[in-house]
Scaffold this active site. Structure first.
Site, short mmCIF file in Angstrom:
data_model
loop_
_atom_site.label_atom_id
_atom_site.label_comp_id
_atom_site.label_asym_id
_atom_site.label_seq_id
_atom_site.Cartn_x
_atom_site.Cartn_y
_atom_site.Cartn_z
N HIS A 1 0.95 -1.13 -0.16
CA HIS A 1 -0.06 0.09 -0.04
C HIS A 1 0.86 1.20 -0.03
CE1 HIS A 1 1.07 0.05 4.20
NE2 HIS A 1 0.58 -1.17 4.30
N HIS B 1 4.01 1.34 1.98
CA HIS B 1 5.28 0.65 1.74
C HIS B 1 5.88 1.43 0.45
CE1 HIS B 1 2.67 -3.04 3.02
NE2 HIS B 1 3.93 -3.17 3.58
N GLU C 1 7.64 3.72 10.54
CA GLU C 1 7.58 3.96 12.07
C GLU C 1 6.11 3.37 12.67
OE1 GLU C 1 8.44 7.96 12.55
OE2 GLU C 1 10.61 7.83 12.27
N ARG D 1 -3.44 -4.96 6.80
CA ARG D 1 -4.43 -5.62 7.68
C ARG D 1 -5.61 -4.78 7.57
NH1 ARG D 1 -0.30 -7.34 11.41
NH2 ARG D 1 -0.45 -9.85 11.20
#
Ligand code: PAF
Length: 287
Positions: free
Chosen positions: A34, A37, A148, A187
């Site tokens: 997504h 990334h 992070e 997720r």
């Protein structure tokens, strides 16, 4: 972009770059890519000559009854995204090659791996550190990029790199958020539409703690309580944990004084666990 599905292949491709002392970035992922990334990829491209994205859903970091089987997988879509972004190599090995049946070595940051999310997910950070150590040995990157959002994971990896003298620079990249503030995560795809709507309560809880801090509150218990009060307004949110810890050591900090601290939230919607964090840059405030 070239897809390498085994260790020898990727090592052979990277050998000339290593001989030329070029910078090599590794962006380790479990796929279902997504914008979060892709933000890591963009940072990697800015800093390094060659960018390798690994895609491997690592069974060793999922506990019994966790979502390994349901974890979203779509290598074809991931490849299209990486190709469009101009990534150099995608390393997508098979489980059997990464974890042959006779493997028995693990890497564990003993304290960090077993507190907070590590206490909720026994063995999770041992699985993460073990696979990341293997990826570092296979790719031998000069730089490695991690989100992070997974704050404890980043702390575990930094600890491992320092303790085991891996010659790699670890770069933490700020969270990418959707319009409603929800942190991007693979997720999120597993949430129903009602749960996805309800998940906006998480960044709102972080914002409440941040507001409380801006109003002068420094007691950890009060900042946590501000976040909890907001989360409790959402009936679909199941609060797993809310902690406020020292950014570097993740040890408890009853009052925010002179060191950066981080609020760590873990909230479930049905079976789906979402995590988020907010950093209190205490040091900036006192400068
Ligand atoms: O953050 C992840 O996606 C995973 O934990 C990682 C770092 C790729 C290791 O499997």
């Amino acid at each position: 972009m070239q897809l390498c599905s085994n260790i020898d292949q990727i090592r052979t491709k990277l050998l000339p770059l290593r001989d030329e002392k070029q910078t090599i970035a590794l962006v380790p992922t479990m796929g279902a890519l997504h914008q979060g990334h892709m933000r890591l990829v963009t940072c990697a491209q800015k800093m390094c000559k060659c960018v390798v994205v690994s895609i491997f859903v690592n069974p060793k970091q999922f506990g019994e009854g966790e979502d390994f089987d349901n974890y979203p997988r779509n290598l074809a879509a991931d490849q299209t995204l990486l190709e469009a972004a101009g990534v150099d190599y995608c390393f997508a090995p098979l489980t059997q090659e990464m974890w042959p049946d006779n493997n028995e070595t693990v890497v564990e940051t003993v304290r960090l791996a077993n507190i907070l999310m590590g206490a909720l997910r026994p063995g999770h950070f041992r699985g993460v550190a073990s696979i990341v150590a293997k990826l570092f040995n296979i790719i031998q990157p000069t730089h490695a990029f991690f989100g992070e959002k997974d704050f404890q994971q980043l702390a575990v990896i930094r600890r491992m790199v320092e303790d085991l003298n891996f010659p790699v620079e670890i770069i933490g990249v700020p969270i990418a958020r959707d319009q409603d503030g929800v942190a991007q995560s693979s997720r999120n795809k597993l949430l129903s539409s009602d749960e996805r709507r309800a998940a906006a309560i998480i960044p709102q809880a972080c914002a409440a703690a941040a507001q409380c801090y801006a109003n002068g509150e420094r007691q950890t218990a009060s900042l946590i309580s501000a976040a909890r009060t907001v989360l409790m307004r959402e009936p679909l949110a199941i609060i797993e944990s809310i902690d406020l810890r020292d950014c570097q050591t993740l040890t408890e900090t009853p009052i925010l004084l002179d060191r950066p601290a981080v609020l760590l939230l873990s909230v479930r919607f049905g079976q789906v666990r979402l995590i988020d964090q907010h950093i209190f840059n205490v040091t900036e405030d006192i400068l």
